[in-house]
Enzyme design. Structure first.
Site, PDB file in Angstrom:
ATOM      1  N   LYS A 199      -7.029  46.610  65.307  1.00 42.59           N
ATOM      2  CA  LYS A 199      -7.973  47.162  66.283  1.00 42.59           C
ATOM      3  C   LYS A 199      -9.122  47.801  65.504  1.00 42.59           C
ATOM      4  O   LYS A 199      -8.999  48.939  65.039  1.00 42.59           O
ATOM      5  CB  LYS A 199      -7.292  48.210  67.160  1.00 42.59           C
ATOM      6  CG  LYS A 199      -6.343  47.655  68.214  1.00 42.59           C
ATOM      7  CD  LYS A 199      -5.774  48.804  69.039  1.00 42.59           C
ATOM      8  CE  LYS A 199      -5.107  48.316  70.305  1.00 42.59           C
ATOM      9  NZ  LYS A 199      -3.879  47.552  70.046  1.00 42.59           N
TER      10      LYS A 199
ATOM     11  N   LYS B 295       1.671  43.961  79.935  1.00 40.43           N
ATOM     12  CA  LYS B 295       2.212  45.240  79.501  1.00 40.43           C
ATOM     13  C   LYS B 295       3.639  45.383  80.018  1.00 40.43           C
ATOM     14  O   LYS B 295       3.914  45.134  81.194  1.00 40.43           O
ATOM     15  CB  LYS B 295       1.360  46.396  80.048  1.00 40.43           C
ATOM     16  CG  LYS B 295      -0.058  46.452  79.499  1.00 40.43           C
ATOM     17  CD  LYS B 295      -0.089  46.943  78.072  1.00 40.43           C
ATOM     18  CE  LYS B 295      -1.524  47.178  77.609  1.00 40.43           C
ATOM     19  NZ  LYS B 295      -1.587  47.679  76.215  1.00 40.43           N
TER      20      LYS B 295
END
Length: 342
Positions: free
Chosen positions: A250, A147
């Site tokens: 997703k 991240k």
């Protein structure tokens, strides 16, 4: 299909350490576990796990939609893709059980019972991040995701450099900015990080497909669209513009494996690569996504599904992750279900 009986439970996921994103840090979150039964007393399971910043609905929205659906209102699912994902998973679970095969085989006969998966490495400091990377590499992962964003670019560069130094050059590094940067910030950051051999960057800038197109034109790192394509209209816009070369799918954010399969087909027809990922949900949601990845051969780039090891308090037993692969159960259906409540 109308279920004979429906059960809905709110469960809390707890993470071994906070997972920082540009939308906030996650150390625990509530999700919904849906269980439905058919005429043969089989139980199918699904998970609704909306996450702020990644979709239009909240947990309360999903719960209201699922309770309305259980009373016979199918249209209620239109307002909550997370609820629709839970229903889709549960129904596919039941259908695969009725056919006597694992869900991935029900979706695509002959599909494999394991998929290579990318590991998300997290850590508050450089030392923790390096340790997480070393563990992922030792566990056989060939891709690790880091991240970035929400902090000075100098910090991101140090963090990614630490991951590269630990992982070596045979392991792919994937970045995920969660739309933290502006277009100009993304271009500057990626130019600084390009020398570290980055596989791709997910959602480097806020602003939707047009912003991603601007970034992609100014960096050598492949750009993947993620949050900006959750809404169907944005997804269609991305396909028409061909602004990026990769799209993240997703299932838990867009209505489940059935809708995800449709989008994967559309993306490939447009010449885009596909990455199937979780939304940091629990074992049931991850299992549904893994069956989808197997059935659609969405393994290059590797799916981002090695997230269950980040969770210490899960909704149910996760599938095994070892040797860099997620291994699906050979039992009919989804192959997992919720832990029983006391």
């Amino acid at each position: 299909m109308r279920a004979r009986e429906t059960r809905l439970q709110r469960r809390t996921l707890t993470y071994r350490q906070p997972v920082a994103t540009s939308h906030g840090s996650i150390d625990r979150r509530d999700v919904l576990v849906l269980s439905v039964t058919d005429a043969e007393a089989r139980w199918g399971h699904g998970e609704a796990s909306p996450l702020p910043g990644f979709g239009p609905d909240t947990l309360d929205d999903a719960e209201a939609a699922l309770r309305s659906w259980a009373q016979g209102d199918d249209r209620a699912l239109n307002s909550s893709p997370s609820a629709a994902a839970a229903v889709d998973s549960a129904q596919l679970d039941l259908a695969a059980q009725a056919a006597g095969v694992p869900m991935h085989s029900h979706l695509a006969s002959g599909s494999p019972n394991s998929v290579p998966v990318a590991a998300l490495v997290v850590g508050v400091g450089i030392g923790e991040l390096g340790s997480a990377t070393a563990l992922a590499v030792a566990s056989g992962h060939r891709t690790v995701k880091v991240k970035v964003g929400g902090r000075p670019i100098t910090d991101d560069r140090e963090r990614v450099r630490a991951v590269r130094d630990t992982a070596g050059h045979r392991v792919a590094i994937r970045l995920d900015a969660n739309g933290a940067w502006s277009v100009d910030e993304a271009i500057e950051a990626l130019q600084e990080l390009a020398s570290l051999g980055i596989e791709l960057v997910e959602e480097p800038a806020a602003g939707g497909p047009k912003a991603l197109e601007q970034v992609a034109a100014r960096t050598e790192i492949p750009v993947a669209a993620d949050e900006s394509t959750i809404h169907p209209d944005r997804f269609t816009e991305l396909l028409r513009s061909r602004s990026v070369g990769v799209v993240v799918i997703k299932p838990s954010a867009i209505g489940g494996p059935t809708e995800a399969t449709r989008r994967i087909t559309k993306a490939r027809e447009a010449g885009l690569a596909v990455v199937v990922t979780s939304m940091l949900e629990g074992a049931i949601g991850v299992a549904a996504a893994a069956h989808l990845a197997s059935a659609t051969a969405a393994i290059d780039p590797e799916p981002g599904l090695a997230t269950s090891p980040l969770i210490q308090g899960d909704v149910g037993p996760p599938h095994r992750v070892s040797k860099g692969r997620l291994w699906l159960s050979d039992t009919p259906g989804l192959g997992t279900g919720p832990f029983l409540t006391p």
